[in-house]
Design a protein around this motif. Sequence first.
Motif, PDB file in Angstrom:
ATOM      1  N   ARG A   1       0.840  -1.195   0.000  1.00  0.00           N
ATOM      2  CA  ARG A   1       0.000   0.000   0.000  1.00  0.00           C
ATOM      3  C   ARG A   1       0.876   1.247   0.000  1.00  0.00           C
ATOM      4  NH1 ARG A   1      -3.113  -3.127  -1.432  1.00  0.00           N
ATOM      5  NH2 ARG A   1      -5.115  -3.742  -0.540  1.00  0.00           N
ATOM      6  N   SER A   2       2.124   1.106  -0.447  1.00  0.00           N
ATOM      7  CA  SER A   2       3.040   2.236  -0.413  1.00  0.00           C
ATOM      8  C   SER A   2       3.691   2.373  -1.781  1.00  0.00           C
ATOM      9  CB  SER A   2       4.075   2.023   0.694  1.00  0.00           C
ATOM     10  OG  SER A   2       4.913   3.138   0.801  1.00  0.00           O
ATOM     11  N   ASN A   3       4.839   1.739  -1.987  1.00  0.00           N
ATOM     12  CA  ASN A   3       5.363   1.664  -3.341  1.00  0.00           C
ATOM     13  C   ASN A   3       4.349   0.931  -4.217  1.00  0.00           C
ATOM     14  OD1 ASN A   3       7.777   3.014  -2.870  1.00  0.00           O
ATOM     15  ND2 ASN A   3       8.873   1.157  -2.316  1.00  0.00           N
ATOM     16  N   LEU A   4       4.255   1.329  -5.465  1.00  0.00           N
ATOM     17  CA  LEU A   4       3.260   0.752  -6.365  1.00  0.00           C
ATOM     18  C   LEU A   4       3.853  -0.447  -7.099  1.00  0.00           C
ATOM     19  CD1 LEU A   4       1.767   4.027  -7.871  1.00  0.00           C
ATOM     20  CD2 LEU A   4       1.046   2.764  -5.849  1.00  0.00           C
ATOM     21  N   THR A   5       3.103  -1.541  -7.129  1.00  0.00           N
ATOM     22  CA  THR A   5       3.585  -2.788  -7.706  1.00  0.00           C
ATOM     23  C   THR A   5       2.632  -3.244  -8.799  1.00  0.00           C
ATOM     24  OG1 THR A   5       4.435  -3.346  -5.508  1.00  0.00           O
ATOM     25  CG2 THR A   5       4.424  -5.091  -7.149  1.00  0.00           C
ATOM     26  N   PHE A   6       3.170  -3.517  -9.973  1.00  0.00           N
ATOM     27  CA  PHE A   6       2.362  -3.915 -11.125  1.00  0.00           C
ATOM     28  C   PHE A   6       2.805  -5.285 -11.626  1.00  0.00           C
ATOM     29  CE2 PHE A   6       2.948   0.693 -11.169  1.00  0.00           C
ATOM     30  CZ  PHE A   6       1.636   1.152 -11.160  1.00  0.00           C
ATOM     31  N   ALA A   7       1.834  -6.117 -11.977  1.00  0.00           N
ATOM     32  CA  ALA A   7       2.113  -7.402 -12.604  1.00  0.00           C
ATOM     33  C   ALA A   7       1.933  -7.252 -14.108  1.00  0.00           C
ATOM     34  CB  ALA A   7       1.181  -8.482 -12.065  1.00  0.00           C
ATOM     35  N   ILE A   8       2.911  -7.702 -14.870  1.00  0.00           N
ATOM     36  CA  ILE A   8       2.865  -7.633 -16.327  1.00  0.00           C
ATOM     37  C   ILE A   8       2.692  -9.047 -16.855  1.00  0.00           C
ATOM     38  CG2 ILE A   8       4.123  -6.984 -18.413  1.00  0.00           C
ATOM     39  CD1 ILE A   8       5.664  -4.959 -16.654  1.00  0.00           C
ATOM     40  N   SER A   9       1.615  -9.257 -17.604  1.00  0.00           N
ATOM     41  CA  SER A   9       1.307 -10.586 -18.135  1.00  0.00           C
ATOM     42  C   SER A   9       1.507 -10.614 -19.651  1.00  0.00           C
ATOM     43  CB  SER A   9      -0.140 -10.974 -17.811  1.00  0.00           C
ATOM     44  OG  SER A   9      -0.318 -11.097 -16.421  1.00  0.00           O
ATOM     45  N   VAL A  10       1.981 -11.743 -20.129  1.00  0.00           N
ATOM     46  CA  VAL A  10       2.151 -11.979 -21.556  1.00  0.00           C
ATOM     47  C   VAL A  10       1.415 -13.273 -21.892  1.00  0.00           C
ATOM     48  CG1 VAL A  10       3.788 -12.383 -23.427  1.00  0.00           C
ATOM     49  CG2 VAL A  10       4.397 -10.833 -21.554  1.00  0.00           C
ATOM     50  N   ASP A  11       0.558 -13.215 -22.897  1.00  0.00           N
ATOM     51  CA  ASP A  11      -0.256 -14.376 -23.281  1.00  0.00           C
ATOM     52  C   ASP A  11      -1.080 -14.888 -22.103  1.00  0.00           C
ATOM     53  OD1 ASP A  11       0.757 -14.321 -25.882  1.00  0.00           O
ATOM     54  OD2 ASP A  11       2.458 -15.603 -25.366  1.00  0.00           O
ATOM     55  N   GLY A  12      -1.560 -13.958 -21.272  1.00  0.00           N
ATOM     56  CA  GLY A  12      -2.443 -14.313 -20.171  1.00  0.00           C
ATOM     57  C   GLY A  12      -1.759 -14.852 -18.936  1.00  0.00           C
ATOM     58  N   LEU A  13      -0.427 -14.938 -18.934  1.00  0.00           N
ATOM     59  CA  LEU A  13       0.297 -15.475 -17.778  1.00  0.00           C
ATOM     60  C   LEU A  13       1.194 -14.401 -17.181  1.00  0.00           C
ATOM     61  CD1 LEU A  13       1.367 -18.955 -19.208  1.00  0.00           C
ATOM     62  CD2 LEU A  13      -0.520 -18.472 -17.628  1.00  0.00           C
ATOM     63  N   PRO A  14       1.212 -14.275 -15.857  1.00  0.00           N
ATOM     64  CA  PRO A  14       2.098 -13.275 -15.235  1.00  0.00           C
ATOM     65  C   PRO A  14       3.555 -13.615 -15.508  1.00  0.00           C
ATOM     66  CG  PRO A  14       1.167 -14.740 -13.573  1.00  0.00           C
ATOM     67  CD  PRO A  14       0.460 -15.045 -14.859  1.00  0.00           C
ATOM     68  N   ARG A  15       4.301 -12.630 -15.950  1.00  0.00           N
ATOM     69  CA  ARG A  15       5.692 -12.891 -16.331  1.00  0.00           C
ATOM     70  C   ARG A  15       6.682 -12.022 -15.559  1.00  0.00           C
ATOM     71  NH1 ARG A  15       7.771 -13.235 -22.631  1.00  0.00           N
ATOM     72  NH2 ARG A  15       9.992 -13.525 -22.203  1.00  0.00           N
ATOM     73  N   TRP A  16       6.308 -10.748 -15.360  1.00  0.00           N
ATOM     74  CA  TRP A  16       7.221  -9.834 -14.681  1.00  0.00           C
ATOM     75  C   TRP A  16       6.465  -9.005 -13.649  1.00  0.00           C
ATOM     76  CZ3 TRP A  16       7.699  -9.014 -20.326  1.00  0.00           C
ATOM     77  CH2 TRP A  16       8.740  -9.770 -20.898  1.00  0.00           C
ATOM     78  N   VAL A  17       7.240  -8.362 -12.785  1.00  0.00           N
ATOM     79  CA  VAL A  17       6.697  -7.428 -11.797  1.00  0.00           C
ATOM     80  C   VAL A  17       7.518  -6.148 -11.867  1.00  0.00           C
ATOM     81  CG1 VAL A  17       6.419  -6.962  -9.328  1.00  0.00           C
ATOM     82  CG2 VAL A  17       5.810  -9.204 -10.243  1.00  0.00           C
ATOM     83  N   LEU A  18       6.814  -5.025 -11.909  1.00  0.00           N
ATOM     84  CA  LEU A  18       7.462  -3.712 -11.902  1.00  0.00           C
ATOM     85  C   LEU A  18       7.058  -2.989 -10.621  1.00  0.00           C
ATOM     86  CD1 LEU A  18       7.752  -1.201 -14.850  1.00  0.00           C
ATOM     87  CD2 LEU A  18       7.046  -0.414 -12.597  1.00  0.00           C
ATOM     88  N   ARG A  19       8.037  -2.480  -9.904  1.00  0.00           N
ATOM     89  CA  ARG A  19       7.782  -1.792  -8.640  1.00  0.00           C
ATOM     90  C   ARG A  19       8.389  -0.395  -8.689  1.00  0.00           C
ATOM     91  NH1 ARG A  19       5.924  -2.808  -3.469  1.00  0.00           N
ATOM     92  NH2 ARG A  19       7.262  -2.299  -1.698  1.00  0.00           N
TER      93      ARG A  19
END
Length: 344
Positions: A35-53
């Motif tokens: 609930r502080s730094n923002l965290t995003f999940a990046i999916s390719v072909d419907g599957l989670p592949r990376w995380v960007l924070r």
Amino acid sequence: MTTAPAGFDPSTIGRWLEDRFGVTDFDVEVMSIGRSNLTFAISVDGLPRWVLRRPPLGHSGGSAHNVSREGRIMAALSDSPVPVPHVIDIVDDPEVLDVPFVFMDHCPGFAINEPSDWARIPAGPGPNDKRACAFGMVDTLAAIHRVDIDDVGLGDLRRNGGLIERQLRRWLGQVEEISMRDIPVIREVHDALAQSMPDPAGSPVGLAHGDFKPNNMIFAPDGGVNAVVDWELTAVGEVLTDLGYFVAMLTVPTDYTSIWVPTPDLGFPEAEELIDRYQDVSGHEVHDVGYYEAFAMWKLACIREGVYTRLVTGKMGDLDLDPEVAGAGVEDLARQALTLLEKS
């Protein structure tokens, strides 16, 4: 891709993903962890592949939201017994994003955010039951505290003075700087904690995670810890602050934390059992736990006030949280810290 959440520029990041990984089609969503730094999940072909924070919207500096520092800590721990996500890169390029960010492989598993998550772990008895999972959390905490910070290249995180002394000053200063509400009990508890602080010279010192709780870990189906996340509050200092925080989270009202923590009636060990386990596996003599619990409650009140302020000012991205709900209980948490301090 679908509409991107605030804090994530799909055009510039998209170009970076294409140049770096050859990916042109992806989806992104805000993750529930943090609930502080923002965290995003990046999916390719419907599957989670990376995380960007990345830091929160409107961030203007300071170590609490320094994601480059957080990424460096995780990268340094990659070859240690501490399980962490695999950091691919720490990017500081305004042509990609206006703030630095950490780019990681997606770690499989689940965090314990609610009863249904805890229910995924076998009830036992058995080697992979709920009690084993809880003790595994404590073992992981002890592993963090056993890290030789010089061996992993984190010796420069040392600071003058004790960790509690520094954090009392830092958190009070932050609340008084950004808070939009008058909450005098925050300073009252600060003063009481400062007056009864344990001697840092008598406390074991090492790498302290700073926010160690079940929803900051990623679990395998058998309850093992795949990774510890959210290293933004990590520092070198009295490691018993982590143990006090972990134990304190078992007694905080759910309405005041935005998280859910398992309780003994659901198969989680009693606090005394967790403390005994920590002492056994860490080799540290545990003392003043009540003080460290009180400190944790006070810090949680400060964090909650910070979350409230960022929500009111629109600096929490697209997280769908009611500011009044998120900001409730700050005074109650501070007074609970006073009660714990008196008992200790």
